[in-house]
Design a protein around this motif. Structure first.
Motif, mmCIF file in Angstrom:
data_model
loop_
_atom_site.group_PDB
_atom_site.id
_atom_site.type_symbol
_atom_site.label_atom_id
_atom_site.label_comp_id
_atom_site.label_asym_id
_atom_site.label_seq_id
_atom_site.Cartn_x
_atom_site.Cartn_y
_atom_site.Cartn_z
ATOM 1 N N SER A 79 -54.466 0.600 -14.715
ATOM 2 C CA SER A 79 -55.189 1.512 -15.594
ATOM 3 C C SER A 79 -56.054 2.465 -14.779
ATOM 4 O O SER A 79 -56.338 2.229 -13.604
ATOM 5 C CB SER A 79 -56.106 0.726 -16.544
ATOM 6 N N ASP A 80 -56.506 3.526 -15.433
ATOM 7 C CA ASP A 80 -57.485 4.411 -14.794
ATOM 8 C C ASP A 80 -58.863 3.750 -14.774
ATOM 9 O O ASP A 80 -59.561 3.801 -13.764
ATOM 10 C CB ASP A 80 -57.564 5.743 -15.546
ATOM 11 N N GLU A 81 -59.239 3.150 -15.905
ATOM 12 C CA GLU A 81 -60.528 2.482 -16.013
ATOM 13 C C GLU A 81 -60.348 1.114 -16.654
ATOM 14 O O GLU A 81 -59.412 0.890 -17.431
ATOM 15 C CB GLU A 81 -61.515 3.304 -16.850
ATOM 16 N N ILE A 82 -61.272 0.215 -16.322
ATOM 17 C CA ILE A 82 -61.259 -1.131 -16.905
ATOM 18 C C ILE A 82 -62.637 -1.424 -17.494
ATOM 19 O O ILE A 82 -63.662 -1.114 -16.872
ATOM 20 C CB ILE A 82 -60.886 -2.192 -15.846
ATOM 21 N N VAL A 83 -62.616 -1.997 -18.678
ATOM 22 C CA VAL A 83 -63.834 -2.520 -19.309
ATOM 23 C C VAL A 83 -63.740 -4.043 -19.267
ATOM 24 O O VAL A 83 -62.783 -4.615 -19.792
ATOM 25 C CB VAL A 83 -63.967 -2.036 -20.766
ATOM 26 N N ILE A 84 -64.709 -4.682 -18.628
ATOM 27 C CA ILE A 84 -64.753 -6.151 -18.577
ATOM 28 C C ILE A 84 -65.700 -6.638 -19.655
ATOM 29 O O ILE A 84 -66.849 -6.192 -19.737
ATOM 30 C CB ILE A 84 -65.254 -6.661 -17.215
ATOM 31 N N MET A 85 -65.211 -7.570 -20.491
ATOM 32 C CA MET A 85 -66.056 -8.167 -21.527
ATOM 33 C C MET A 85 -66.187 -9.673 -21.312
ATOM 34 O O MET A 85 -65.267 -10.324 -20.812
ATOM 35 C CB MET A 85 -65.488 -7.903 -22.919
ATOM 36 N N ASP A 86 -67.327 -10.191 -21.705
ATOM 37 C CA ASP A 86 -67.557 -11.637 -21.690
ATOM 38 C C ASP A 86 -68.634 -11.947 -22.715
ATOM 39 O O ASP A 86 -69.675 -11.278 -22.746
ATOM 40 C CB ASP A 86 -67.982 -12.119 -20.309
ATOM 41 N N GLN A 87 -68.363 -12.909 -23.586
ATOM 42 C CA GLN A 87 -69.309 -13.339 -24.614
ATOM 43 C C GLN A 87 -69.828 -12.162 -25.442
ATOM 44 O O GLN A 87 -71.014 -12.076 -25.761
ATOM 45 C CB GLN A 87 -70.466 -14.104 -23.978
ATOM 46 N N GLY A 88 -68.915 -11.258 -25.790
ATOM 47 C CA GLY A 88 -69.252 -10.158 -26.679
ATOM 48 C C GLY A 88 -69.914 -8.968 -26.031
ATOM 49 O O GLY A 88 -70.207 -7.972 -26.699
ATOM 50 N N ARG A 89 -70.158 -9.034 -24.724
ATOM 51 C CA ARG A 89 -70.861 -7.951 -24.035
ATOM 52 C C ARG A 89 -69.986 -7.304 -22.961
ATOM 53 O O ARG A 89 -69.082 -7.940 -22.433
ATOM 54 C CB ARG A 89 -72.148 -8.487 -23.403
ATOM 55 N N VAL A 90 -70.303 -6.051 -22.661
ATOM 56 C CA VAL A 90 -69.620 -5.357 -21.583
ATOM 57 C C VAL A 90 -70.315 -5.697 -20.272
ATOM 58 O O VAL A 90 -71.513 -5.428 -20.100
ATOM 59 C CB VAL A 90 -69.611 -3.832 -21.817
ATOM 60 N N ILE A 91 -69.561 -6.286 -19.365
ATOM 61 C CA ILE A 91 -70.095 -6.677 -18.062
ATOM 62 C C ILE A 91 -70.006 -5.534 -17.069
ATOM 63 O O ILE A 91 -70.894 -5.333 -16.243
ATOM 64 C CB ILE A 91 -69.328 -7.910 -17.521
ATOM 65 N N ASN A 92 -68.945 -4.780 -17.139
ATOM 66 C CA ASN A 92 -68.753 -3.663 -16.228
ATOM 67 C C ASN A 92 -67.723 -2.721 -16.835
ATOM 68 O O ASN A 92 -66.810 -3.151 -17.539
ATOM 69 C CB ASN A 92 -68.281 -4.160 -14.843
ATOM 70 N N GLN A 93 -67.869 -1.448 -16.555
ATOM 71 C CA GLN A 93 -66.861 -0.432 -16.887
ATOM 72 C C GLN A 93 -66.777 0.506 -15.711
ATOM 73 O O GLN A 93 -67.768 1.146 -15.342
ATOM 74 C CB GLN A 93 -67.228 0.340 -18.159
ATOM 75 N N ASN A 94 -65.595 0.588 -15.118
ATOM 76 C CA ASN A 94 -65.485 1.384 -13.897
ATOM 77 C C ASN A 94 -64.016 1.675 -13.618
ATOM 78 O O ASN A 94 -63.125 1.201 -14.329
ATOM 79 C CB ASN A 94 -66.116 0.636 -12.716
ATOM 80 N N SER A 95 -63.786 2.435 -12.558
ATOM 81 C CA SER A 95 -62.427 2.680 -12.082
ATOM 82 C C SER A 95 -61.752 1.358 -11.744
ATOM 83 O O SER A 95 -62.384 0.441 -11.209
ATOM 84 C CB SER A 95 -62.470 3.572 -10.839
ATOM 85 N N SER A 96 -60.462 1.282 -12.029
ATOM 86 C CA SER A 96 -59.713 0.062 -11.714
ATOM 87 C C SER A 96 -59.661 -0.190 -10.213
ATOM 88 O O SER A 96 -59.331 -1.298 -9.779
ATOM 89 C CB SER A 96 -58.290 0.158 -12.266
ATOM 90 N N GLN A 97 -59.982 0.818 -9.402
ATOM 91 C CA GLN A 97 -59.947 0.684 -7.948
ATOM 92 C C GLN A 97 -61.273 0.197 -7.363
ATOM 93 O O GLN A 97 -61.348 -0.088 -6.170
ATOM 94 C CB GLN A 97 -59.598 2.036 -7.305
ATOM 95 N N ASP A 98 -62.297 0.119 -8.207
ATOM 96 C CA ASP A 98 -63.639 -0.209 -7.716
ATOM 97 C C ASP A 98 -63.731 -1.673 -7.291
ATOM 98 O O ASP A 98 -63.442 -2.581 -8.080
ATOM 99 C CB ASP A 98 -64.666 0.085 -8.814
#
Length: 259
Positions: A211-230
């Motif tokens: 993907s271009d970007e990834i949103v990581i979720m855990d327990q209903g919250r966004v942990i990180n949103q960034n480039s998939s290369q980060d």
């Protein structure tokens, strides 16, 4: 000029909280999804990924605000929203008595009047969508005759037939074998190259890393949103999966290994 013209943000949500029974499925989430990019939402089971995707699609509403191309989702008619957003849910139930062609034609309903017949453009869109998933030879087959993977490809075709600016897919790889997973990857990349916005919920981390970007979720919250290369995002992916996986660079790609 379309609503999507010259907009850098496709979807924006502010302070989203969603309760499912006694469970807080999404907890105070605010984020933006870039236009003309592929964004994947990942995280462990129960992280709130599918619920957040349904919020993006306008299928869950509340006191929070959801904007599509900087316009309040609530100001759009259902038909206008259906033209802008194409939806593929997880493990969708479908009527087995329907032909493959008729099922994919359902994707054209937002473009048709209540009493009108499908236009030539509708028929061409259906055939093109079936061709893109290598199912154009199945038009007369009953959906009931299809395997799980074949059904999934037809459901993807139905979503493609809408020709919406935004395509949202919850677990699009369900039941697909590796060659057709690769086809799905190429299909998504082609859509992005034509300036479509793709949002997927995925369990396949190696797939999401394309993907271009990834949103990581855990327990209903966004942990990180960034480039998939980060690389920092990679470390957060490993963390939410309890260090059970490790992401390593491999030439121009990344490989995911299990610990």
């Amino acid at each position: 000029m379309s609503l999507a013209s010259n907009q850098s943000t496709a979807i924006q949500v502010s302070e989203v909280s969603v309760l499912l029974g006694a469970i807080t499925a999404v907890d105070q989430v605010s984020l933006k999804i870039s236009s003309g990019k592929w964004t994947s939402i990942i995280g462990p089971n129960g992280a709130g990924k599918s619920t957040l995707l349904r919020v993006f699609a306008g299928l869950i509403q509340g006191s929070f605000q959801t904007s599509i191309f900087e316009q309040d989702m609530r100001q759009l008619s259902a038909k206008s929203r259906a033209k802008l957003i194409s939806w593929l849910g997880q493990s969708e139930a479908i009527n087995g008595d329907m032909s493959v062609y008729d099922l994919v034609m359902l994707g054209r309903l937002p473009h048709q009047s209540w009493i009108g017949s499908p236009s030539q453009q509708d028929h061409l869109a259906v055939l093109d969508a079936l061709r893109q998933v290598q199912a154009d030879g199945w038009i007369n087959r009953s959906v009931d005759e299809l395997s799980g993977g074949e059904r999934q490809r037809v459901l993807i075709a139905r979503a493609l037939a809408v020709d919406a600016q935004i395509l949202m897919m919850d677990e699009p790889l369900n039941n697909l074998d590796p060659p057709h997973q690769a086809d799905c990857l190429n299909l998504i990349k082609g859509l992005v190259n034509s300036n479509k916005t793709i949002i997927t919920v995925l369990h396949e981390i190696s797939f999401a890393l394309h993907s271009d970007e990834i949103v990581i979720m855990d327990q209903g919250r966004v942990i990180n949103q960034n480039s998939s290369q980060d690389l920092g995002l990679h470390r957060d992916i490993e963390k939410v999966f309890d260090q059970r996986i490790k992401i390593y660079p491999l030439m121009d790609d990344f490989v995911v290994l299990f610990n």
